[in-house]
Write a protein that holds these residues in place. Sequence first.
Motif, mmCIF file in Angstrom:
data_model
loop_
_atom_site.group_PDB
_atom_site.id
_atom_site.type_symbol
_atom_site.label_atom_id
_atom_site.label_comp_id
_atom_site.label_asym_id
_atom_site.label_seq_id
_atom_site.Cartn_x
_atom_site.Cartn_y
_atom_site.Cartn_z
ATOM 1 N N ALA A 62 0.839 -1.207 0.000
ATOM 2 C CA ALA A 62 0.000 0.000 0.000
ATOM 3 C C ALA A 62 0.868 1.249 0.000
ATOM 4 O O ALA A 62 0.608 2.205 -0.747
ATOM 5 C CB ALA A 62 -0.936 0.000 1.207
ATOM 6 N N ALA A 63 1.910 1.245 0.827
ATOM 7 C CA ALA A 63 2.806 2.402 0.881
ATOM 8 C C ALA A 63 3.476 2.617 -0.466
ATOM 9 O O ALA A 63 3.563 3.749 -0.958
ATOM 10 C CB ALA A 63 3.854 2.198 1.973
ATOM 11 N N TYR A 64 3.916 1.542 -1.089
ATOM 12 C CA TYR A 64 4.605 1.656 -2.371
ATOM 13 C C TYR A 64 3.673 2.168 -3.471
ATOM 14 O O TYR A 64 4.056 3.031 -4.260
ATOM 15 C CB TYR A 64 5.218 0.310 -2.766
ATOM 16 N N VAL A 65 2.449 1.647 -3.499
ATOM 17 C CA VAL A 65 1.478 2.095 -4.513
ATOM 18 C C VAL A 65 1.281 3.602 -4.421
ATOM 19 O O VAL A 65 1.320 4.319 -5.429
ATOM 20 C CB VAL A 65 0.128 1.356 -4.369
ATOM 21 N N LEU A 66 1.078 4.110 -3.216
ATOM 22 C CA LEU A 66 0.828 5.547 -3.075
ATOM 23 C C LEU A 66 2.105 6.368 -3.226
ATOM 24 O O LEU A 66 2.070 7.455 -3.795
ATOM 25 C CB LEU A 66 0.144 5.833 -1.749
ATOM 26 N N ALA A 67 3.217 5.855 -2.725
ATOM 27 C CA ALA A 67 4.470 6.612 -2.848
ATOM 28 C C ALA A 67 4.907 6.727 -4.300
ATOM 29 O O ALA A 67 5.401 7.766 -4.720
ATOM 30 C CB ALA A 67 5.567 5.955 -2.017
ATOM 31 N N THR A 68 4.707 5.668 -5.079
ATOM 32 C CA THR A 68 5.128 5.731 -6.474
ATOM 33 C C THR A 68 4.099 6.425 -7.348
ATOM 34 O O THR A 68 4.403 6.800 -8.476
ATOM 35 C CB THR A 68 5.425 4.333 -7.041
ATOM 36 N N SER A 69 2.897 6.593 -6.842
ATOM 37 C CA SER A 69 1.880 7.294 -7.631
ATOM 38 C C SER A 69 1.834 8.775 -7.282
ATOM 39 O O SER A 69 0.923 9.479 -7.685
ATOM 40 C CB SER A 69 0.506 6.664 -7.410
ATOM 41 N N ALA A 70 2.823 9.240 -6.558
ATOM 42 C CA ALA A 70 2.826 10.637 -6.131
ATOM 43 C C ALA A 70 3.013 11.606 -7.289
ATOM 44 O O ALA A 70 2.612 12.755 -7.195
ATOM 45 C CB ALA A 70 3.916 10.864 -5.076
ATOM 46 N N SER A 71 3.609 11.145 -8.375
ATOM 47 C CA SER A 71 3.751 12.066 -9.501
ATOM 48 C C SER A 71 2.450 12.086 -10.299
ATOM 49 O O SER A 71 1.710 11.113 -10.327
ATOM 50 C CB SER A 71 4.917 11.653 -10.406
ATOM 51 N N GLU A 72 2.179 13.185 -10.934
ATOM 52 C CA GLU A 72 0.915 13.357 -11.661
ATOM 53 C C GLU A 72 0.815 12.461 -12.887
ATOM 54 O O GLU A 72 -0.255 12.284 -13.442
ATOM 55 C CB GLU A 72 0.754 14.818 -12.070
ATOM 56 N N ARG A 73 1.907 11.861 -13.294
ATOM 57 C CA ARG A 73 1.891 11.015 -14.492
ATOM 58 C C ARG A 73 1.311 9.636 -14.230
ATOM 59 O O ARG A 73 0.981 8.919 -15.151
ATOM 60 C CB ARG A 73 3.307 10.873 -15.039
ATOM 61 N N ASP A 74 1.249 9.217 -12.971
ATOM 62 C CA ASP A 74 0.817 7.858 -12.673
ATOM 63 C C ASP A 74 -0.698 7.742 -12.625
ATOM 64 O O ASP A 74 -1.402 8.653 -12.211
ATOM 65 C CB ASP A 74 1.406 7.385 -11.344
ATOM 66 N N ALA A 75 -1.191 6.583 -13.014
ATOM 67 C CA ALA A 75 -2.630 6.352 -13.125
ATOM 68 C C ALA A 75 -3.349 6.480 -11.790
ATOM 69 O O ALA A 75 -4.440 7.036 -11.728
ATOM 70 C CB ALA A 75 -2.886 4.968 -13.713
ATOM 71 N N VAL A 76 -2.753 5.972 -10.703
ATOM 72 C CA VAL A 76 -3.447 6.016 -9.411
ATOM 73 C C VAL A 76 -3.721 7.446 -8.991
ATOM 74 O O VAL A 76 -4.750 7.743 -8.408
ATOM 75 C CB VAL A 76 -2.635 5.258 -8.333
ATOM 76 N N SER A 77 -2.813 8.374 -9.326
ATOM 77 C CA SER A 77 -3.023 9.760 -8.923
ATOM 78 C C SER A 77 -4.178 10.398 -9.687
ATOM 79 O O SER A 77 -4.707 11.409 -9.279
ATOM 80 C CB SER A 77 -1.746 10.580 -9.106
ATOM 81 N N LEU A 78 -4.580 9.783 -10.803
ATOM 82 C CA LEU A 78 -5.682 10.329 -11.577
ATOM 83 C C LEU A 78 -7.039 9.844 -11.074
ATOM 84 O O LEU A 78 -8.061 10.398 -11.426
ATOM 85 C CB LEU A 78 -5.509 9.949 -13.056
ATOM 86 N N GLU A 79 -7.045 8.802 -10.259
ATOM 87 C CA GLU A 79 -8.288 8.271 -9.713
ATOM 88 C C GLU A 79 -8.770 9.186 -8.587
ATOM 89 O O GLU A 79 -7.966 9.783 -7.881
ATOM 90 C CB GLU A 79 -8.052 6.863 -9.140
#
Length: 198
Positions: free
Chosen positions: A154-171
């Motif tokens: 969970a930490a890795y998913v959110l830490a790596t999605s911190a940039s605006e380019r990642d899909a999770v940050s768009l959800e």
Amino acid sequence: MTNSPTHRGDPAEELRAVALRLFVETSYSGASLQQIADAAGYAKSSVLYHFASKEALLEAVLKPAVEKIGILLESSLGRIADEQQRQAFVEEFIDYLLEYRFEAHIIINQGQSLAGIPVVDDARRYITRLSDAFMSELPTTAQRVRLGVALAGAAYVLATSASERDAVSLEPLDEVREALIAVVSELLVPLASDLSLT
């Protein structure tokens, strides 16, 4: 007709926000004080007026997240063996990660290279203590691995999605929150049956 002056927010807060973004996007070592000043619309001297150095700025950026992980640690001890308390912890942990995902990005992805900076060292100590506390509550290797994979994932998913380019940050964040809670909880379901047998 007189133009009203442009009102800016607190300069120190603006500089912290810009520094956080740049430390995530380009890394701590890749972001200079001049770049931070330029991106925030201030002179470099203004940055140095509020923060004595880039390290002091990093300390100010990460301190709230590190203090909160310390609180999370203290309130989490002894909770992993109880199913209801474990579920409450999972929700608190996911909420923490969502609130501080950019700071987590820095700590997780740049922590090794930032060793020696007190706030980073504090964060790493808290994470180690949290891990050690949880690991001591679980009697089997499989349980410890399951918990580690769930929380670190969970930490890795959110830490790596911190940039605006990642899909999770768009959800939408509420959907990401619910999905993470559901997935982490599902990963931990076997703990309840395993712990009742021990």
